[in-house]
Design a protein around this motif. Structure first.
Motif, PDB file in Angstrom:
ATOM      1  N   PHE A 134      40.931  44.356  30.618  1.00  0.00           N
ATOM      2  CA  PHE A 134      42.095  43.478  30.468  1.00  0.00           C
ATOM      3  C   PHE A 134      42.759  43.244  31.823  1.00  0.00           C
ATOM      4  CE2 PHE A 134      46.751  43.118  29.535  1.00  0.00           C
ATOM      5  CZ  PHE A 134      46.707  41.838  29.015  1.00  0.00           C
ATOM      6  N   THR A 135      42.886  44.299  32.615  1.00  0.00           N
ATOM      7  CA  THR A 135      43.482  44.191  33.948  1.00  0.00           C
ATOM      8  C   THR A 135      42.686  43.240  34.823  1.00  0.00           C
ATOM      9  OG1 THR A 135      44.357  46.449  33.837  1.00  0.00           O
ATOM     10  CG2 THR A 135      44.113  45.474  36.028  1.00  0.00           C
ATOM     11  N   LEU A 136      41.359  43.366  34.784  1.00  0.00           N
ATOM     12  CA  LEU A 136      40.501  42.487  35.564  1.00  0.00           C
ATOM     13  C   LEU A 136      40.727  41.039  35.166  1.00  0.00           C
ATOM     14  CD1 LEU A 136      38.119  42.008  37.520  1.00  0.00           C
ATOM     15  CD2 LEU A 136      36.582  42.344  35.564  1.00  0.00           C
ATOM     16  N   GLY A 137      40.765  40.788  33.865  1.00  0.00           N
ATOM     17  CA  GLY A 137      40.932  39.420  33.379  1.00  0.00           C
ATOM     18  C   GLY A 137      42.243  38.799  33.817  1.00  0.00           C
ATOM     19  N   HIS A 138      43.361  39.504  33.572  1.00  0.00           N
ATOM     20  CA  HIS A 138      44.639  38.874  33.903  1.00  0.00           C
ATOM     21  C   HIS A 138      44.892  38.826  35.405  1.00  0.00           C
ATOM     22  CE1 HIS A 138      47.204  42.317  34.948  1.00  0.00           C
ATOM     23  NE2 HIS A 138      46.844  42.952  33.857  1.00  0.00           N
ATOM     24  N   SER A 139      44.290  39.749  36.167  1.00  0.00           N
ATOM     25  CA  SER A 139      44.441  39.714  37.623  1.00  0.00           C
ATOM     26  C   SER A 139      43.723  38.502  38.213  1.00  0.00           C
ATOM     27  CB  SER A 139      43.909  41.001  38.255  1.00  0.00           C
ATOM     28  OG  SER A 139      44.646  42.129  37.832  1.00  0.00           O
ATOM     29  N   VAL A 140      42.523  38.217  37.707  1.00  0.00           N
ATOM     30  CA  VAL A 140      41.736  37.088  38.210  1.00  0.00           C
ATOM     31  C   VAL A 140      42.429  35.763  37.912  1.00  0.00           C
ATOM     32  CG1 VAL A 140      39.592  35.782  37.884  1.00  0.00           C
ATOM     33  CG2 VAL A 140      39.510  38.261  38.152  1.00  0.00           C
ATOM     34  N   SER A 141      42.829  35.552  36.659  1.00  0.00           N
ATOM     35  CA  SER A 141      43.453  34.270  36.314  1.00  0.00           C
ATOM     36  C   SER A 141      44.829  34.120  36.946  1.00  0.00           C
ATOM     37  CB  SER A 141      43.549  34.105  34.794  1.00  0.00           C
ATOM     38  OG  SER A 141      44.323  35.133  34.212  1.00  0.00           O
ATOM     39  N   LEU A 142      45.556  35.234  37.109  1.00  0.00           N
ATOM     40  CA  LEU A 142      46.849  35.178  37.796  1.00  0.00           C
ATOM     41  C   LEU A 142      46.659  34.722  39.236  1.00  0.00           C
ATOM     42  CD1 LEU A 142      49.910  35.792  38.040  1.00  0.00           C
ATOM     43  CD2 LEU A 142      49.291  38.168  38.549  1.00  0.00           C
ATOM     44  N   ALA A 143      45.661  35.294  39.906  1.00  0.00           N
ATOM     45  CA  ALA A 143      45.410  34.939  41.302  1.00  0.00           C
ATOM     46  C   ALA A 143      44.957  33.489  41.441  1.00  0.00           C
ATOM     47  CB  ALA A 143      44.365  35.877  41.899  1.00  0.00           C
TER      48      ALA A 143
ATOM     49  N   LEU B  88      42.232  36.913  30.778  1.00  0.00           N
ATOM     50  CA  LEU B  88      42.345  35.656  31.520  1.00  0.00           C
ATOM     51  C   LEU B  88      43.478  34.793  30.963  1.00  0.00           C
ATOM     52  CD1 LEU B  88      38.551  34.713  31.862  1.00  0.00           C
ATOM     53  CD2 LEU B  88      40.059  35.500  33.699  1.00  0.00           C
ATOM     54  N   ILE B  89      43.580  34.754  29.651  1.00  0.00           N
ATOM     55  CA  ILE B  89      44.634  33.964  29.008  1.00  0.00           C
ATOM     56  C   ILE B  89      46.012  34.549  29.315  1.00  0.00           C
ATOM     57  CG2 ILE B  89      45.573  33.237  26.778  1.00  0.00           C
ATOM     58  CD1 ILE B  89      42.666  33.295  25.719  1.00  0.00           C
ATOM     59  N   HIS B  90      46.145  35.860  29.220  1.00  0.00           N
ATOM     60  CA  HIS B  90      47.436  36.505  29.492  1.00  0.00           C
ATOM     61  C   HIS B  90      47.833  36.325  30.956  1.00  0.00           C
ATOM     62  CE1 HIS B  90      48.313  38.932  25.753  1.00  0.00           C
ATOM     63  NE2 HIS B  90      47.112  38.434  25.494  1.00  0.00           N
ATOM     64  N   GLY B  91      46.845  36.311  31.845  1.00  0.00           N
ATOM     65  CA  GLY B  91      47.138  36.094  33.260  1.00  0.00           C
ATOM     66  C   GLY B  91      47.771  34.738  33.509  1.00  0.00           C
TER      67      GLY B  91
ATOM     68  N   PHE C  67      53.552  41.453  42.908  1.00  0.00           N
ATOM     69  CA  PHE C  67      53.850  41.089  41.520  1.00  0.00           C
ATOM     70  C   PHE C  67      52.824  41.704  40.578  1.00  0.00           C
ATOM     71  CE2 PHE C  67      53.489  38.167  37.877  1.00  0.00           C
ATOM     72  CZ  PHE C  67      54.811  38.050  37.484  1.00  0.00           C
ATOM     73  N   ASN C  68      51.544  41.627  40.967  1.00  0.00           N
ATOM     74  CA  ASN C  68      50.483  42.174  40.130  1.00  0.00           C
ATOM     75  C   ASN C  68      50.566  43.695  40.039  1.00  0.00           C
ATOM     76  OD1 ASN C  68      48.142  41.419  38.523  1.00  0.00           O
ATOM     77  ND2 ASN C  68      46.925  42.539  40.013  1.00  0.00           N
ATOM     78  N   LEU C  69      50.955  44.340  41.146  1.00  0.00           N
ATOM     79  CA  LEU C  69      51.141  45.795  41.106  1.00  0.00           C
ATOM     80  C   LEU C  69      52.260  46.166  40.136  1.00  0.00           C
ATOM     81  CD1 LEU C  69      50.797  46.746  44.896  1.00  0.00           C
ATOM     82  CD2 LEU C  69      49.190  47.263  43.048  1.00  0.00           C
ATOM     83  N   GLY C  70      53.298  45.346  40.103  1.00  0.00           N
ATOM     84  CA  GLY C  70      54.377  45.570  39.145  1.00  0.00           C
ATOM     85  C   GLY C  70      53.895  45.426  37.714  1.00  0.00           C
ATOM     86  N   LEU C  71      53.044  44.427  37.486  1.00  0.00           N
ATOM     87  CA  LEU C  71      52.455  44.247  36.155  1.00  0.00           C
ATOM     88  C   LEU C  71      51.634  45.466  35.758  1.00  0.00           C
ATOM     89  CD1 LEU C  71      51.160  40.540  36.295  1.00  0.00           C
ATOM     90  CD2 LEU C  71      53.159  41.385  35.053  1.00  0.00           C
ATOM     91  N   GLU C  72      50.844  45.982  36.697  1.00  0.00           N
ATOM     92  CA  GLU C  72      49.989  47.134  36.398  1.00  0.00           C
ATOM     93  C   GLU C  72      50.812  48.376  36.092  1.00  0.00           C
ATOM     94  OE1 GLU C  72      47.033  46.264  35.837  1.00  0.00           O
ATOM     95  OE2 GLU C  72      47.533  44.334  36.722  1.00  0.00           O
ATOM     96  N   MET C  73      51.909  48.561  36.835  1.00  0.00           N
ATOM     97  CA  MET C  73      52.787  49.698  36.550  1.00  0.00           C
ATOM     98  C   MET C  73      53.403  49.562  35.163  1.00  0.00           C
ATOM     99  SD  MET C  73      54.072  52.565  37.285  1.00  0.00           S
ATOM    100  CE  MET C  73      53.539  52.767  39.005  1.00  0.00           C
ATOM    101  N   GLY C  74      53.846  48.361  34.825  1.00  0.00           N
ATOM    102  CA  GLY C  74      54.404  48.134  33.498  1.00  0.00           C
ATOM    103  C   GLY C  74      53.379  48.366  32.411  1.00  0.00           C
TER     104      GLY C  74
END
Length: 201
Positions: A49-58, A114-117, A141-148
């Motif tokens: 899940f982290t991989l997916g939202h990190s890629v689409s966020l970027a 990817l969708i959540h990103g 921002f992404n590090l903050g998401l991962e901590m959350g």
């Protein structure tokens, strides 16, 4: 340091914001996928899940090529939660779903990520505006998401341990209860967002 904290805290608050609880519900469902003794499978599921939202966020933040209307993204996020809840229920009671290859589950969760990103990127893009320097804000921002996300995972794990060892709830029972509750919430917000999507098109 202050620049780091601005973007880090924004990502952290965004995923933990109770008014935008859809991401919390999805991560909670991921934690419930496997019993705690299968922690390695849970680790890889969260990683997918982290991989997916990190890629689409970027990609969506740095490029205009990946774009979907916000109303559609919000509906797809809610629908992904509903589908995940349905899968969880089927996995508890049908043999075919239980025999589903783990790799296929990870692929689906990555696609949902990817969708959540795309949902995460809405806030970030609005804050960045026409800023030329986006790499560090994106990273922070992404590090903050991962901590959350980690906080959500630990909260659900601790809650599961509380139910299992203090109140002696069987795993099957509390998983069924929580998945049904989340599924009903997801059905409600999916219907609401589908209605909004219909009227925005």
């Amino acid at each position: 340091m202050s620049n780091f904290w601005i973007w880090f805290s924004t990502g952290l608050e965004h995923i933990l914001d109770l008014s935008g609880y859809d991401h919390i519900l999805f991560v909670s469902l991921l934690v419930l996928t496997f019993p705690l003794k299968q922690w390695s499978k849970l680790f890889w599921l969260i990683t997918a899940f982290t991989l997916g939202h990190s890629v689409s966020l970027a990609i969506s933040t740095t490029s205009s090529e990946l774009f979907l209307p916000q109303a559609l993204v919000e509906f797809l996020i809610a629908f992904s939660i509903l589908l995940t809840a349905i899968f969880q229920l089927l996995a508890m009671y049908t043999r075919r779903t239980k025999k589903m290859a783990p790799i296929s589950i990870y692929i689906v969760v990555t696609l949902f990520g990817l969708i959540h990103g795309l949902g995460f990127s809405v806030l970030l893009k609005s804050m960045l505006g026409h800023s030329q320097s986006i790499v560090l804000p994106l990273l922070y921002f992404n590090l903050g998401l991962e901590m959350g996300q980690l906080i959500i995972v630990l909260t659900v794990v601790l809650f599961s341990l509380l139910l299992a060892f203090i109140f002696k709830w069987p795993y099957h029972f509390y998983k069924l209860t929580l998945v049904c509750i989340i599924g009903l919430i997801a059905l409600k917000i999916s219907a609401e967002r589908l209605w909004q999507l219909w009227h925005s098109s």
